[in-house]
Design an enzyme around this catalytic site. Structure first.
Site, PDB file in Angstrom:
ATOM      1  N   ARG A  55     -44.084-129.737 -62.400  1.00  0.00           N
ATOM      2  CA  ARG A  55     -43.310-128.560 -62.800  1.00  0.00           C
ATOM      3  C   ARG A  55     -41.969-128.454 -62.093  1.00  0.00           C
ATOM      4  NH1 ARG A  55     -48.290-127.875 -63.696  1.00  0.00           N
ATOM      5  NH2 ARG A  55     -48.498-128.682 -61.600  1.00  0.00           N
ATOM      6  N   THR A  56     -41.963-128.608 -60.789  1.00  0.00           N
ATOM      7  CA  THR A  56     -40.724-128.327 -60.053  1.00  0.00           C
ATOM      8  C   THR A  56     -39.622-129.292 -60.473  1.00  0.00           C
ATOM      9  OG1 THR A  56     -42.002-127.467 -58.216  1.00  0.00           O
ATOM     10  CG2 THR A  56     -39.716-128.028 -57.767  1.00  0.00           C
ATOM     11  N   LYS A  85     -37.585-148.491 -47.072  1.00  0.00           N
ATOM     12  CA  LYS A  85     -37.045-149.479 -46.125  1.00  0.00           C
ATOM     13  C   LYS A  85     -36.763-148.852 -44.770  1.00  0.00           C
ATOM     14  CE  LYS A  85     -34.580-151.805 -49.901  1.00  0.00           C
ATOM     15  NZ  LYS A  85     -33.229-152.038 -50.436  1.00  0.00           N
ATOM     16  N   ARG A 106     -37.750-132.712 -52.417  1.00  0.00           N
ATOM     17  CA  ARG A 106     -39.132-132.424 -51.994  1.00  0.00           C
ATOM     18  C   ARG A 106     -39.559-133.527 -51.037  1.00  0.00           C
ATOM     19  NH1 ARG A 106     -44.070-130.822 -55.799  1.00  0.00           N
ATOM     20  NH2 ARG A 106     -42.924-128.872 -55.594  1.00  0.00           N
ATOM     21  N   HIS A 134     -41.620-123.263 -50.037  1.00  0.00           N
ATOM     22  CA  HIS A 134     -41.263-123.672 -51.405  1.00  0.00           C
ATOM     23  C   HIS A 134     -40.498-122.475 -51.990  1.00  0.00           C
ATOM     24  CE1 HIS A 134     -41.263-125.538 -55.199  1.00  0.00           C
ATOM     25  NE2 HIS A 134     -42.543-125.773 -55.388  1.00  0.00           N
TER      26      HIS A 134
HETATM   27  N1  ASP Z   1     -47.103-127.181 -56.919  1.00  0.00           N
HETATM   28  C1  ASP Z   1     -47.199-126.334 -55.744  1.00  0.00           C
HETATM   29  C2  ASP Z   1     -46.549-127.019 -54.552  1.00  0.00           C
HETATM   30  O1  ASP Z   1     -45.946-128.052 -54.691  1.00  0.00           O
HETATM   31  C3  ASP Z   1     -48.594-125.904 -55.462  1.00  0.00           C
HETATM   32  C4  ASP Z   1     -49.596-126.983 -55.195  1.00  0.00           C
HETATM   33  O2  ASP Z   1     -49.262-128.177 -55.120  1.00  0.00           O
HETATM   34  O3  ASP Z   1     -50.778-126.642 -55.034  1.00  0.00           O
HETATM   35  O4  ASP Z   1     -46.627-126.489 -53.470  1.00  0.00           O
END
Ligand code: ASP
Length: 306
Positions: A55-56, A85, A106, A134
């Protein structure tokens, strides 16, 4: 506050910023309905994801595309970028800065996005730094509460599940300090209780919370039940994970004890903590929540880049 340069943690947001962002996110629904816009034409967003995401990453990329911008995507950056590397996140960011106008990161390490932001001039957005924060998830979560219930004040909210390693409930709890008259209840297995850093920040902000081990006792009065996944990948032992999983499940029986105007939220992905039978109930808000991520991230990119 004006538009921030970077989006790194929830603490940087104040109420006027939230109101402005949410109003802009509302407007993005019409932009999509009209077939998108060219507002960010010529601008480039790079997504560097060193941890899995559906999703993100895709909602950021969709958001940028809907506004006419271009996307560079390093999806399995841990394996496929020069991090494999031994390159540091600082060096990677310095390089990507030459290729993009905004960098979305991320990373499994706490503070990684902040370290990248410290060495580049383009905006950096934290899309999850290990078990820490987040912030854009918290923004879309509060935006979802506003869309579903028509308010972000005067709410009883239960955060359920892995509150220790879950960066989504940690960030949401902190964001709720911007709201008035919130009753916050934490329902978690004993080995994944909310961290003291968060509870101390809540206390300092005057947002009281209580802990409750019996989910059934919380359901009848909650306006929002925010369920979360037990974060398997963050446990040091399988035994600890097994001790935490499967204890709190939302199912048809839970729905029967909930208010007719309450909502069930989840940052997703779910494993087994919400039974599929819940999906058809109008109170199941989690798929709408994921959709809201696009509007919210469009509004955020628009704010940062124009
Ligand atoms: N997608 C959310 C996160 O990246 C929640 C999860 O992974 O449980 O934190």
């Amino acid at each position: 506050m004006g538009a921030p340069r970077d989006i790194l943690e929830v603490r940087q947001f104040d109420r006027p910023f939230l109101e402005e962002l949410f109003a802009r996110a509302d407007g993005m629904r019409a932009v999509i309905a009209a077939g998108g816009s060219n507002r960010l034409q010529g601008r480039i967003m790079a997504t560097l994801f060193f941890e899995p995401s559906t999703r993100t990453r895709l909602s950021f990329e969709s958001a940028m595309s809907r506004l006419g911008g271009t996307v560079l995507s390093a999806e399995y950056a841990r394996e496929t970028s020069s991090a494999a590397k031994g390159e540091t996140i600082e060096d990677t960011a310095r390089i990507v800065e030459a290729y993009a106008d905004v960098i979305v990161i991320r990373h499994p390490e706490v503070g990684a996005a902040a370290r990248a932001a410290a060495v580049v001039d383009v905006p950096v957005i934290n899309a999850g730094d290990g078990p820490h924060e987040h912030p854009t998830q918290a923004l879309l979560d509060l935006y979802t509460i506003r869309s579903e219930l028509g308010r972000i004040d005067d709410l009883r909210i239960a955060l359920v599940g892995d509150l220790k390693y879950g960066r989504a409930p940690r960030s949401l709890a902190l964001l709720l300090t911007q709201c008035r008259n919130i009753e916050l209840v934490f329902v978690s297995p004993p080995n994944v209780r909310m961290g003291e850093d968060v509870t101390a920040a809540l206390a300092a902000a005057g947002l009281p919370h209580r802990e409750e081990s019996d989910l059934a006792a919380v359901l009848p009065t909650a306006d929002v039940v925010y369920q979360t996944r037990i974060q398997h990948e963050r446990f040091s032992s399988e035994e600890d994970y097994q001790a935490a999983r499967g204890r709190y499940i939302i199912d048809a029986a839970s729905l029967r004890s909930m208010r007719p105007d309450a909502i069930v939220m989840h940052p997703l992905p779910r494993v087994d903590e919400i039974a599929p039978e819940v999906d058809a109930d109008p109170r199941a808000a989690y798929f709408r929540q994921a959709r809201n991520g696009v509007y919210l991230r469009m509004a955020l990119l628009d704010m940062l880049l124009t």
